[in-house]
Design an enzyme around this catalytic site. Sequence first.
Site, PDB file in Angstrom:
ATOM      1  N   GLU A 154       0.875  -1.161   0.000  1.00 25.49           N
ATOM      2  CA  GLU A 154       0.000   0.000   0.000  1.00 25.49           C
ATOM      3  C   GLU A 154       0.917   1.216   0.000  1.00 25.49           C
ATOM      4  O   GLU A 154       1.799   1.323   0.854  1.00 25.49           O
ATOM      5  CB  GLU A 154      -0.881  -0.022   1.258  1.00 25.49           C
ATOM      6  CG  GLU A 154      -1.973   0.995   1.187  1.00 25.49           C
ATOM      7  CD  GLU A 154      -2.868   0.990   2.428  1.00 25.49           C
ATOM      8  OE1 GLU A 154      -2.800   0.039   3.233  1.00 25.49           O
ATOM      9  OE2 GLU A 154      -3.615   1.966   2.574  1.00 25.49           O
TER      10      GLU A 154
ATOM     11  N   ARG B 251       4.873 -12.882   9.749  1.00 24.24           N
ATOM     12  CA  ARG B 251       5.543 -11.632   9.434  1.00 24.24           C
ATOM     13  C   ARG B 251       6.889 -11.590  10.145  1.00 24.24           C
ATOM     14  O   ARG B 251       7.129 -12.326  11.095  1.00 24.24           O
ATOM     15  CB  ARG B 251       4.690 -10.423   9.838  1.00 24.24           C
ATOM     16  CG  ARG B 251       4.270 -10.421  11.286  1.00 24.24           C
ATOM     17  CD  ARG B 251       3.441  -9.197  11.661  1.00 24.24           C
ATOM     18  NE  ARG B 251       4.276  -8.077  12.032  1.00 24.24           N
ATOM     19  CZ  ARG B 251       4.316  -6.923  11.350  1.00 24.24           C
ATOM     20  NH1 ARG B 251       3.578  -6.759  10.276  1.00 24.24           N
ATOM     21  NH2 ARG B 251       5.090  -5.947  11.746  1.00 24.24           N
TER      22      ARG B 251
ATOM     23  N   LYS C 181       4.425   0.814  10.170  1.00 23.40           N
ATOM     24  CA  LYS C 181       4.538   2.001   9.311  1.00 23.40           C
ATOM     25  C   LYS C 181       4.099   3.245  10.062  1.00 23.40           C
ATOM     26  O   LYS C 181       4.656   4.314   9.878  1.00 23.40           O
ATOM     27  CB  LYS C 181       3.629   1.835   8.095  1.00 23.40           C
ATOM     28  CG  LYS C 181       4.220   1.036   6.970  1.00 23.40           C
ATOM     29  CD  LYS C 181       3.350   1.278   5.732  1.00 23.40           C
ATOM     30  CE  LYS C 181       3.276   0.062   4.856  1.00 23.40           C
ATOM     31  NZ  LYS C 181       2.209   0.149   3.873  1.00 23.40           N
TER      32      LYS C 181
HETATM   33  P1  ATP Z   1      -0.465  -1.556   6.602  1.00 23.05           P
HETATM   34  O1  ATP Z   1      -0.833  -1.667   8.028  1.00 23.05           O
HETATM   35  O2  ATP Z   1      -0.387  -0.151   6.115  1.00 23.05           O
HETATM   36  O3  ATP Z   1      -1.199  -2.492   5.690  1.00 23.05           O
HETATM   37  P2  ATP Z   1       1.779  -3.229   6.017  1.00 23.05           P
HETATM   38  O4  ATP Z   1       3.081  -3.227   6.717  1.00 23.05           O
HETATM   39  O5  ATP Z   1       0.961  -4.469   5.983  1.00 23.05           O
HETATM   40  O6  ATP Z   1       1.025  -2.005   6.614  1.00 23.05           O
HETATM   41  P3  ATP Z   1       1.628  -3.218   3.150  1.00 23.05           P
HETATM   42  O7  ATP Z   1       2.007  -2.139   2.228  1.00 23.05           O
HETATM   43  O8  ATP Z   1       0.229  -3.679   3.171  1.00 23.05           O
HETATM   44  O9  ATP Z   1       2.065  -2.736   4.581  1.00 23.05           O
HETATM   45  O10 ATP Z   1       2.610  -4.435   2.941  1.00 23.05           O
HETATM   46  C1  ATP Z   1       2.917  -4.977   1.691  1.00 23.05           C
HETATM   47  C2  ATP Z   1       3.199  -6.433   1.853  1.00 23.05           C
HETATM   48  O11 ATP Z   1       4.265  -6.639   2.771  1.00 23.05           O
HETATM   49  C3  ATP Z   1       1.994  -7.156   2.398  1.00 23.05           C
HETATM   50  O12 ATP Z   1       1.827  -8.353   1.657  1.00 23.05           O
HETATM   51  C4  ATP Z   1       2.360  -7.439   3.819  1.00 23.05           C
HETATM   52  O13 ATP Z   1       1.760  -8.618   4.278  1.00 23.05           O
HETATM   53  C5  ATP Z   1       3.883  -7.566   3.759  1.00 23.05           C
HETATM   54  N1  ATP Z   1       4.484  -7.205   5.037  1.00 23.05           N
HETATM   55  C6  ATP Z   1       4.286  -6.077   5.744  1.00 23.05           C
HETATM   56  N2  ATP Z   1       4.962  -6.103   6.899  1.00 23.05           N
HETATM   57  C7  ATP Z   1       5.613  -7.285   6.940  1.00 23.05           C
HETATM   58  C8  ATP Z   1       6.485  -7.907   7.880  1.00 23.05           C
HETATM   59  N3  ATP Z   1       6.815  -7.321   9.029  1.00 23.05           N
HETATM   60  N4  ATP Z   1       6.975  -9.135   7.575  1.00 23.05           N
HETATM   61  C9  ATP Z   1       6.642  -9.726   6.419  1.00 23.05           C
HETATM   62  N5  ATP Z   1       5.836  -9.197   5.498  1.00 23.05           N
HETATM   63  C10 ATP Z   1       5.313  -7.990   5.743  1.00 23.05           C
END
Ligand code: ATP
Length: 549
Positions: free
Chosen positions: A29, A257, A267
């Site tokens: 996102e 994660r 974030k």
């Molecule tokens: P938000 O709360 O804004 O959704 P987010 O960290 O999930 O934050 P995204 O932009 O949705 O951000 O993340 C993009 C991809 O990265 C998604 O598929 C998410 O699952 C993955 N991702 C985010 N944080 C992690 C993490 N700590 N470890 C592994 N994958 C992650």
Amino acid sequence: MINFVQQEIENDLKAGKYTEGIHTRFPPEPNGYLHIGHAKSVCLNFGLALHNGGLCNLRFDDTNPTKEDVEFVDSIQEDIKWLGFDWGDRKFFASDYFGKFYDYAVELIKRGLAYVDDLTAEEIRAYRGTLTEAGKESPWRNRSVEENLDLFTRMKAGEFPDGSKVLRAKIDMASPNINMRDPVIYRITRATHHHTGDDWLIYPMYDFAHPLEDAIEGITHSVCTLEFEDHRPFYDWLLDSLGFDVNTRPRQIEFARLDLTNTITSKRKLRQLVEENHVRGWDDPRMPTLCGLRRRGFTPAAIRDFCERIGVAKSNSVVDIAMLEHCVREDLNDSADRVMAVLDPLKVVLTNVNDGVEYLAAENHPKRGGSRFVPFTREIFIDREDFMEDAPKKFFRLKPGGEVRLKHAYIIKCNEVIKNTAGEVVELHCTIDPTSKSGGATAGRKIKGTIHWVSAKFALPAEVRLYDYLLTTDAQGNLPEDFIAALNPNSLIVKQALIEPSVRWTNAGTHYQFLRLGYFFVDPDTTPDKLVFNRVVGLKDTWAKVKDR
Ligand code: ATP
Ligand code: MG
């Protein structure tokens, strides 16, 4: 690449599914910069595609109009490229599919599987029930298909105020899974979207949009983090309800994660650090963002190596940040040339050396070899830490009356300690043993300590930035709730250092090992008049120790 997701892919292929090939996606996102947690997802998604001869799309999941920004769209692409991955010509925006999402919503209504609800957000919450209690059906749940189509069309046309109506999937208000209790799939929001402007007044919810994005792009394996496990039934329900073939339609697979000790991977919190100026910006070298790690001097190879080593699991756990540091140390150990720098200069006068200069050959790298000349002069600087006046027996560096070897040079003996009126040591007078030159015939003389040094006359001034964790954590890696109050005041220490002249023409982006001090990276703040270095990591490898236990 062997992990359980790969295993699932192989099972699918064996079962005759996905005969067109494997297709994954990385769906950020665009509401922030990528961080080390995202790197795990990037490496996994692009890695699975590479491993299976498939494709991986970059998809900006920009269905939320209010929080997103083009700045992030650019940085995300830069960071993925830097990590070493390539989406080819498959860069997509979920917002490009708004028209299709709408059509699918209409299709659901036509199939009697979605309805327009007039309950307020609060009422919807109250009707939803709890984990132990079934939910209650909305009085609007049984509107006719015609009425729903009419109302949904008018929602789109802007006839109703924000929040006054929503479109909901019609599933089961008594489902044990709350996500299946008629989830909202469209809401009215008069917001300008950074990509589609004011074209839309209604926006799809994430849970509705995501499976459709995957299906539209022909994704086979939609890999996401564990918090979406409870959303998978809706993912399946939606695609099945719309008639997608189960042998080709995407399936969602959840993995743990990445959480790291001493590291913020939210974030929202990272944004707070930037907005409240607790750090210099998103690329502050203390930040776990990829641009921060890049500026600090972490290498893409080290981060990929780390992501491979941590593996992919089905349950959450916290990884020791020492492991990431171990990976970068291993990489830089092979690639970085060695030089000498002094962070806390203490002057040493070598009383039996004349005023000239002797150029001493110094090896650049223990394995790759190569050499340069370092100037050796009557006055040099050593690091203050390497001298101790009242030294314990086991102190093998310099002490009054003691001997130590100067790296690449001679053995010196400390004869006199000069102090200022405050009693602080300001200078040492030493003599060299002229027969002990490194590489010379008598150089093998046994001496316990070797220290680094620079020539007072030729050394270059340099700003050296030493970093520590922004936050300290407990043993489980839990961050304190009030993380701002818990920020480490010593996370950045700036030193006015002296460095050997061989680095004069170095470029931003070059790595060095400063002997005995760690790995350093030439910061982009470097100008022709001013050298600036970041310490990437120190030399002490706490992870290697843990590993060998
Ligand atoms: P938000 O709360 O804004 O959704 P987010 O960290 O999930 O934050 P995204 O932009 O949705 O951000 O993340 C993009 C991809 O990265 C998604 O598929 C998410 O699952 C993955 N991702 C985010 N944080 C992690 C993490 N700590 N470890 C592994 N994958 C992650
Ligand atoms: Mg997310």
